[in-house]
Design an enzyme around this catalytic site. Structure first.
Site, mmCIF file in Angstrom:
data_model
loop_
_atom_site.group_PDB
_atom_site.id
_atom_site.type_symbol
_atom_site.label_atom_id
_atom_site.label_comp_id
_atom_site.label_asym_id
_atom_site.label_seq_id
_atom_site.Cartn_x
_atom_site.Cartn_y
_atom_site.Cartn_z
ATOM 1 N N ASP A 1 16.252 -3.993 4.776
ATOM 2 C CA ASP A 1 17.252 -3.682 5.755
ATOM 3 C C ASP A 1 18.040 -4.861 6.068
ATOM 4 O O ASP A 1 17.679 -5.757 6.322
ATOM 5 C CB ASP A 1 16.458 -3.321 7.194
ATOM 6 C CG ASP A 1 17.141 -2.503 7.899
ATOM 7 O OD1 ASP A 1 18.515 -2.559 8.198
ATOM 8 O OD2 ASP A 1 16.900 -1.993 8.930
ATOM 9 N N ASP B 1 25.209 -2.284 9.463
ATOM 10 C CA ASP B 1 23.463 -2.146 9.401
ATOM 11 C C ASP B 1 23.252 -1.158 8.538
ATOM 12 O O ASP B 1 23.625 -0.101 8.710
ATOM 13 C CB ASP B 1 23.092 -1.938 10.772
ATOM 14 C CG ASP B 1 21.754 -1.923 10.939
ATOM 15 O OD1 ASP B 1 21.083 -2.255 10.193
ATOM 16 O OD2 ASP B 1 21.110 -1.381 12.067
ATOM 17 N N HIS C 1 21.101 4.269 16.273
ATOM 18 C CA HIS C 1 21.472 3.608 17.272
ATOM 19 C C HIS C 1 23.148 3.491 17.362
ATOM 20 O O HIS C 1 23.595 3.378 16.321
ATOM 21 C CB HIS C 1 20.840 2.310 17.623
ATOM 22 C CG HIS C 1 20.880 1.455 16.435
ATOM 23 N ND1 HIS C 1 21.629 0.574 15.998
ATOM 24 C CD2 HIS C 1 20.022 1.636 15.405
ATOM 25 C CE1 HIS C 1 21.716 0.087 14.878
ATOM 26 N NE2 HIS C 1 20.406 0.636 14.366
ATOM 27 N N HIS D 1 21.590 -2.630 19.265
ATOM 28 C CA HIS D 1 21.126 -1.412 19.826
ATOM 29 C C HIS D 1 21.886 -1.395 21.216
ATOM 30 O O HIS D 1 21.415 -2.165 21.862
ATOM 31 C CB HIS D 1 19.697 -1.413 20.009
ATOM 32 C CG HIS D 1 19.116 -1.391 18.645
ATOM 33 N ND1 HIS D 1 18.248 -2.716 18.061
ATOM 34 C CD2 HIS D 1 18.564 -0.394 17.753
ATOM 35 C CE1 HIS D 1 17.937 -2.284 16.990
ATOM 36 N NE2 HIS D 1 17.981 -0.792 16.956
ATOM 37 N N GLU E 1 19.543 6.134 10.569
ATOM 38 C CA GLU E 1 18.443 5.628 9.711
ATOM 39 C C GLU E 1 17.158 6.567 9.871
ATOM 40 O O GLU E 1 16.157 6.227 10.502
ATOM 41 C CB GLU E 1 17.921 4.155 10.236
ATOM 42 C CG GLU E 1 17.754 3.937 11.572
ATOM 43 C CD GLU E 1 17.538 2.339 11.728
ATOM 44 O OE1 GLU E 1 16.870 1.727 11.199
ATOM 45 O OE2 GLU E 1 18.294 1.846 12.539
HETATM 46 MN MN MN Z 1 18.919 -1.787 9.734
HETATM 47 MN MN MN Z 2 19.435 0.134 12.405
#
Ligand code: MN
Ligand code: MN
Length: 295
Positions: free
Chosen positions: A85, A96, A158, A166, A191
């Site tokens: 990640d 992200d 998010h 977030h 995700e």
């Molecule tokens: Mn992530």
């Molecule tokens: Mn994320």
């Protein structure tokens, strides 16, 4: 959203995409998780990005928040299901994104990975201003369930904002009944997590990363606090980074005290409740009539 900001998101996304290609060559049997994390974080900087959060490299039943420690000896083994990640930012505008790999030709791993990816692709097709987050969750759940697996219900996508990973909105991996809708200009990370376990994660021990909750005056470790405020702001940072710069003893004292005072938040490892294997897929998207998938 103004053009300049969109360009910054796109640049962060381009770097993240390149880093994913780079990661693919690193993630193999007998590779050290510490070496992988160091190499990927260095690559982000080399490409002109900033690291938005420490590289998370979570294996098998660990769904998220495993960040290698300074003397981490863990190596990847055959049949591991590895989630990478990655967070890149430009001036606080964050891309992200996550990708999962199977070490060796493990068919269960591969099925889990494609279930998560199919969930993500189906969700992305729905994105436009006005769609509800529960509709997105619903298609994710459909794809993952039809592959014979469970989505993880207490992990969510998010929205993102400058220097905030977030920032309020959550995007579930099942239909949670929410009537909250996406709005034009929202930047969101979707995700899906697919597991052959129960579909719930529980907290384990500290996973190696932290973030600043509030600016505070500290008596000990003022230099560490100043470093965090200038370098990471409210974004997550690795304990390993502080250990390298300030030494283990000083870092431990500082973090223990700040966590106790709730000035700093610690991220616990998140493990699947029944120790099921977990696959994850993630993209960051700008919600517009014609959405932009930046990663
Ligand atoms: Mn992530
Ligand atoms: Mn994320």
């Amino acid at each position: 959203m103004n053009k300049e900001i969109i360009e910054k998101y796109k640049k962060a996304g381009e770097i993240a995409k390149e880093v994913k290609v780079f990661a693919k060559n690193l993630v193999k049997e007998n590779a050290s998780v510490l070496d992988i994390a160091n190499a990927i974080e260095a690559k982000i900087k080399e490409l002109g990005g900033e690291v938005a959060f420490p590289l998370n490299i979570s294996i098998n039943e660990v769904a998220a928040h495993y960040v290698p420690s300074i003397n981490d000896k863990k190596i990847l083994q055959k049949d591991d299901l590895v989630k990478i990640d990655i967070g890149v930012h430009i001036d606080g505008y964050i891309a992200d994104t996550a990708i999962s790999f199977s070490i060796g030709d493990n068919s269960e791993n591969k099925k889990l990975i494609s279930a998560a990816e199919e969930g993500l692709n189906a969700a992305i097709k729905l994105i436009k201003p006005g769609v509800s987050v529960s509709e997105i969750g619903s298609v994710i759940n459909e794809k993952i369930s039809s592959a014979g697996f469970q989505p993880i219900r207490n992990l969510t996508g998010h929205n993102l904002d400058q220097y905030e990973i977030h920032s309020g909105l959550t995007i579930p991996n099942y239909n949670n009944g929410s009537d909250i809708i996406l709005e034009e200009g929202d930047v969101i990370a979707i995700e899906p997590f697919a597991t052959n376990g129960a579909g719930i994660v529980v907290e384990g021990r500290n996973g190696g990363s932290f973030s600043l909750i509030e600016n505070a005056v500290v008596r000990q470790g003022r230099d560490i606090m100043k470093h965090i405020q200038t370098e990471y702001k409210t974004l997550p940072f690795a304990k390993r980074w502080l250990d390298e710069k300030f030494g283990l003893l000083k870092t431990n004292l500082f973090l223990n005290s700040c966590v106790r005072k709730e000035i700093i938040k610690e991220y616990k490892m998140l493990k699947e409740q029944n120790n099921g294997k977990v696959a994850q897929a993630e993209h960051t998207i700008i919600v517009l009539d014609k959405p932009i998938i930046i990663t």
